[in-house]
Design a protein around this motif. Sequence first.
Motif, PDB file in Angstrom:
ATOM      1  N   GLU A   1      -4.060  -1.624   3.630  1.00  8.55           N
ATOM      2  CA  GLU A   1      -2.341  -1.895   3.252  1.00  8.55           C
ATOM      3  C   GLU A   1      -1.486  -2.211   4.705  1.00  8.55           C
ATOM      4  O   GLU A   1      -1.698  -1.712   5.805  1.00  8.55           O
ATOM      5  CB  GLU A   1      -1.799  -0.744   2.788  1.00  8.55           C
ATOM      6  CG  GLU A   1      -2.244  -0.727   1.200  1.00  8.55           C
ATOM      7  CD  GLU A   1      -2.086  -1.838   0.309  1.00  8.55           C
ATOM      8  OE1 GLU A   1      -0.512  -2.145   0.319  1.00  8.55           O
ATOM      9  OE2 GLU A   1      -2.676  -2.162  -0.508  1.00  8.55           O
TER      10      GLU A   1
ATOM     11  N   ASP B   1      -7.317   2.016   6.454  1.00  5.41           N
ATOM     12  CA  ASP B   1      -6.464   1.525   5.343  1.00  5.41           C
ATOM     13  C   ASP B   1      -5.886   0.221   5.491  1.00  5.41           C
ATOM     14  O   ASP B   1      -5.147  -0.242   6.605  1.00  5.41           O
ATOM     15  CB  ASP B   1      -5.253   2.366   5.016  1.00  5.41           C
ATOM     16  CG  ASP B   1      -4.666   2.035   3.518  1.00  5.41           C
ATOM     17  OD1 ASP B   1      -4.893   1.172   3.010  1.00  5.41           O
ATOM     18  OD2 ASP B   1      -3.575   2.715   3.083  1.00  5.41           O
TER      19      ASP B   1
ATOM     20  N   GLU C   1      -8.952   7.610   7.646  1.00  6.90           N
ATOM     21  CA  GLU C   1      -8.332   7.186   6.523  1.00  6.90           C
ATOM     22  C   GLU C   1      -7.269   6.162   6.714  1.00  6.90           C
ATOM     23  O   GLU C   1      -6.818   5.095   6.370  1.00  6.90           O
ATOM     24  CB  GLU C   1      -8.146   8.002   5.510  1.00  6.90           C
ATOM     25  CG  GLU C   1      -9.632   8.448   5.088  1.00  6.90           C
ATOM     26  CD  GLU C   1     -10.660   7.605   4.526  1.00  6.90           C
ATOM     27  OE1 GLU C   1     -10.269   6.403   3.929  1.00  6.90           O
ATOM     28  OE2 GLU C   1     -11.734   7.590   4.781  1.00  6.90           O
ATOM     29  N   ILE C   2      -6.208   6.735   7.541  1.00  6.29           N
ATOM     30  CA  ILE C   2      -4.818   5.921   7.836  1.00  6.29           C
ATOM     31  C   ILE C   2      -5.342   4.644   8.584  1.00  6.29           C
ATOM     32  O   ILE C   2      -4.712   3.535   8.296  1.00  6.29           O
ATOM     33  CB  ILE C   2      -4.070   6.889   8.793  1.00  6.29           C
ATOM     34  CG1 ILE C   2      -3.376   8.067   7.664  1.00  6.29           C
ATOM     35  CG2 ILE C   2      -2.864   5.942   9.158  1.00  6.29           C
ATOM     36  CD1 ILE C   2      -2.671   9.113   8.479  1.00  6.29           C
TER      37      ILE C   2
ATOM     38  N   TYR D   1       1.653  -2.198   7.202  1.00  4.93           N
ATOM     39  CA  TYR D   1       2.520  -0.994   7.653  1.00  4.93           C
ATOM     40  C   TYR D   1       3.837  -0.856   6.720  1.00  4.93           C
ATOM     41  O   TYR D   1       4.265   0.096   6.470  1.00  4.93           O
ATOM     42  CB  TYR D   1       2.841  -1.117   9.026  1.00  4.93           C
ATOM     43  CG  TYR D   1       1.700  -0.736  10.165  1.00  4.93           C
ATOM     44  CD1 TYR D   1       0.898  -0.056   9.603  1.00  4.93           C
ATOM     45  CD2 TYR D   1       1.921  -1.018  11.448  1.00  4.93           C
ATOM     46  CE1 TYR D   1      -0.476   0.093  10.665  1.00  4.93           C
ATOM     47  CE2 TYR D   1       0.846  -0.851  12.235  1.00  4.93           C
ATOM     48  CZ  TYR D   1      -0.063  -0.117  11.803  1.00  4.93           C
ATOM     49  OH  TYR D   1      -0.883   0.230  12.789  1.00  4.93           O
ATOM     50  N   TYR D   2       4.482  -1.999   6.508  1.00  6.26           N
ATOM     51  CA  TYR D   2       5.533  -1.992   5.557  1.00  6.26           C
ATOM     52  C   TYR D   2       5.381  -1.375   4.169  1.00  6.26           C
ATOM     53  O   TYR D   2       6.130  -0.681   3.617  1.00  6.26           O
ATOM     54  CB  TYR D   2       6.234  -3.373   5.506  1.00  6.26           C
ATOM     55  CG  TYR D   2       5.687  -4.150   4.321  1.00  6.26           C
ATOM     56  CD1 TYR D   2       6.287  -4.361   3.198  1.00  6.26           C
ATOM     57  CD2 TYR D   2       4.675  -5.225   4.762  1.00  6.26           C
ATOM     58  CE1 TYR D   2       5.744  -5.170   2.241  1.00  6.26           C
ATOM     59  CE2 TYR D   2       4.206  -5.997   3.675  1.00  6.26           C
ATOM     60  CZ  TYR D   2       4.676  -5.948   2.526  1.00  6.26           C
ATOM     61  OH  TYR D   2       4.245  -6.826   1.694  1.00  6.26           O
ATOM     62  N   LYS D   3       4.273  -1.524   3.551  1.00  4.77           N
ATOM     63  CA  LYS D   3       3.862  -0.817   2.500  1.00  4.77           C
ATOM     64  C   LYS D   3       3.461   0.423   2.440  1.00  4.77           C
ATOM     65  O   LYS D   3       4.036   1.343   1.649  1.00  4.77           O
ATOM     66  CB  LYS D   3       2.731  -1.656   1.696  1.00  4.77           C
ATOM     67  CG  LYS D   3       3.184  -3.068   0.981  1.00  4.77           C
ATOM     68  CD  LYS D   3       1.724  -3.531   0.364  1.00  4.77           C
ATOM     69  CE  LYS D   3       2.086  -4.779  -0.220  1.00  4.77           C
ATOM     70  NZ  LYS D   3       1.137  -5.419  -0.927  1.00  4.77           N
ATOM     71  N   LYS D   4       2.918   1.008   3.387  1.00  5.39           N
ATOM     72  CA  LYS D   4       2.750   2.352   3.818  1.00  5.39           C
ATOM     73  C   LYS D   4       4.112   3.228   3.999  1.00  5.39           C
ATOM     74  O   LYS D   4       4.308   4.140   3.488  1.00  5.39           O
ATOM     75  CB  LYS D   4       1.938   2.609   4.958  1.00  5.39           C
ATOM     76  CG  LYS D   4       0.369   2.089   4.641  1.00  5.39           C
ATOM     77  CD  LYS D   4      -0.337   2.661   6.045  1.00  5.39           C
ATOM     78  CE  LYS D   4      -1.634   1.636   6.082  1.00  5.39           C
ATOM     79  NZ  LYS D   4      -2.614   2.130   7.045  1.00  5.39           N
ATOM     80  N   SER D   5       5.008   2.651   4.771  1.00  5.51           N
ATOM     81  CA  SER D   5       6.135   3.078   5.100  1.00  5.51           C
ATOM     82  C   SER D   5       7.088   3.285   3.767  1.00  5.51           C
ATOM     83  O   SER D   5       7.826   3.990   3.706  1.00  5.51           O
ATOM     84  CB  SER D   5       6.924   2.068   6.202  1.00  5.51           C
ATOM     85  OG  SER D   5       6.516   2.092   7.500  1.00  5.51           O
ATOM     86  N   ARG D   6       7.186   2.189   3.061  1.00  7.25           N
ATOM     87  CA  ARG D   6       8.063   2.073   1.820  1.00  7.25           C
ATOM     88  C   ARG D   6       7.267   3.307   1.020  1.00  7.25           C
ATOM     89  O   ARG D   6       8.099   4.048   0.495  1.00  7.25           O
ATOM     90  CB  ARG D   6       7.830   0.935   0.851  1.00  7.25           C
ATOM     91  CG  ARG D   6       8.453   0.827  -0.312  1.00  7.25           C
ATOM     92  CD  ARG D   6       8.443  -0.548  -1.057  1.00  7.25           C
ATOM     93  NE  ARG D   6       8.939  -1.464  -0.169  1.00  7.25           N
ATOM     94  CZ  ARG D   6      10.064  -1.878  -0.141  1.00  7.25           C
ATOM     95  NH1 ARG D   6      10.992  -1.283  -0.690  1.00  7.25           N
ATOM     96  NH2 ARG D   6      10.393  -2.923   0.668  1.00  7.25           N
ATOM     97  N   GLN D   7       6.017   3.502   0.816  1.00  5.28           N
ATOM     98  CA  GLN D   7       5.646   4.555   0.151  1.00  5.28           C
ATOM     99  C   GLN D   7       5.923   6.102   0.569  1.00  5.28           C
ATOM    100  O   GLN D   7       6.396   6.882  -0.266  1.00  5.28           O
ATOM    101  CB  GLN D   7       3.899   4.439  -0.142  1.00  5.28           C
ATOM    102  CG  GLN D   7       3.597   3.510  -0.985  1.00  5.28           C
ATOM    103  CD  GLN D   7       4.447   3.322  -2.497  1.00  5.28           C
ATOM    104  OE1 GLN D   7       4.337   4.251  -2.838  1.00  5.28           O
ATOM    105  NE2 GLN D   7       4.888   2.112  -2.843  1.00  5.28           N
ATOM    106  N   LEU D   8       5.882   6.152   2.067  1.00 10.79           N
ATOM    107  CA  LEU D   8       6.243   7.491   2.646  1.00 10.79           C
ATOM    108  C   LEU D   8       7.738   7.600   2.541  1.00 10.79           C
ATOM    109  O   LEU D   8       8.029   8.929   2.060  1.00 10.79           O
ATOM    110  CB  LEU D   8       6.114   7.401   4.013  1.00 10.79           C
ATOM    111  CG  LEU D   8       4.661   7.431   4.546  1.00 10.79           C
ATOM    112  CD1 LEU D   8       4.261   7.224   5.900  1.00 10.79           C
ATOM    113  CD2 LEU D   8       4.030   8.915   4.254  1.00 10.79           C
TER     114      LEU D   8
END
Length: 73
Positions: A34, A32, A28-29, A36-43
């Motif tokens: 999205e 996805d 799933e990762i 990477y910068y959006k994933k990083s921000r959410q993390l």
Amino acid sequence: MEKEQIQAILDIDSEEFLEKFFETLLNEINSDEEPYYKKSRQLLLASLNNEHADDFFIAICGWSLESLVNKTN
């Protein structure tokens, strides 16, 4: 998901299920779309609200959030 549900999964102690769960997570990762910068921000935002965020990062990759940030720099 409720804590009781998670505990029930852990109580089953099924190595097969746990292997499949992690495989599903990785798939799933990787699928996805999205950026990477959006994933990083959410993390990082999630880490602000969780005093045990390092536990998650260590479980996923073996490194704490601080170590990952240092490796990034």
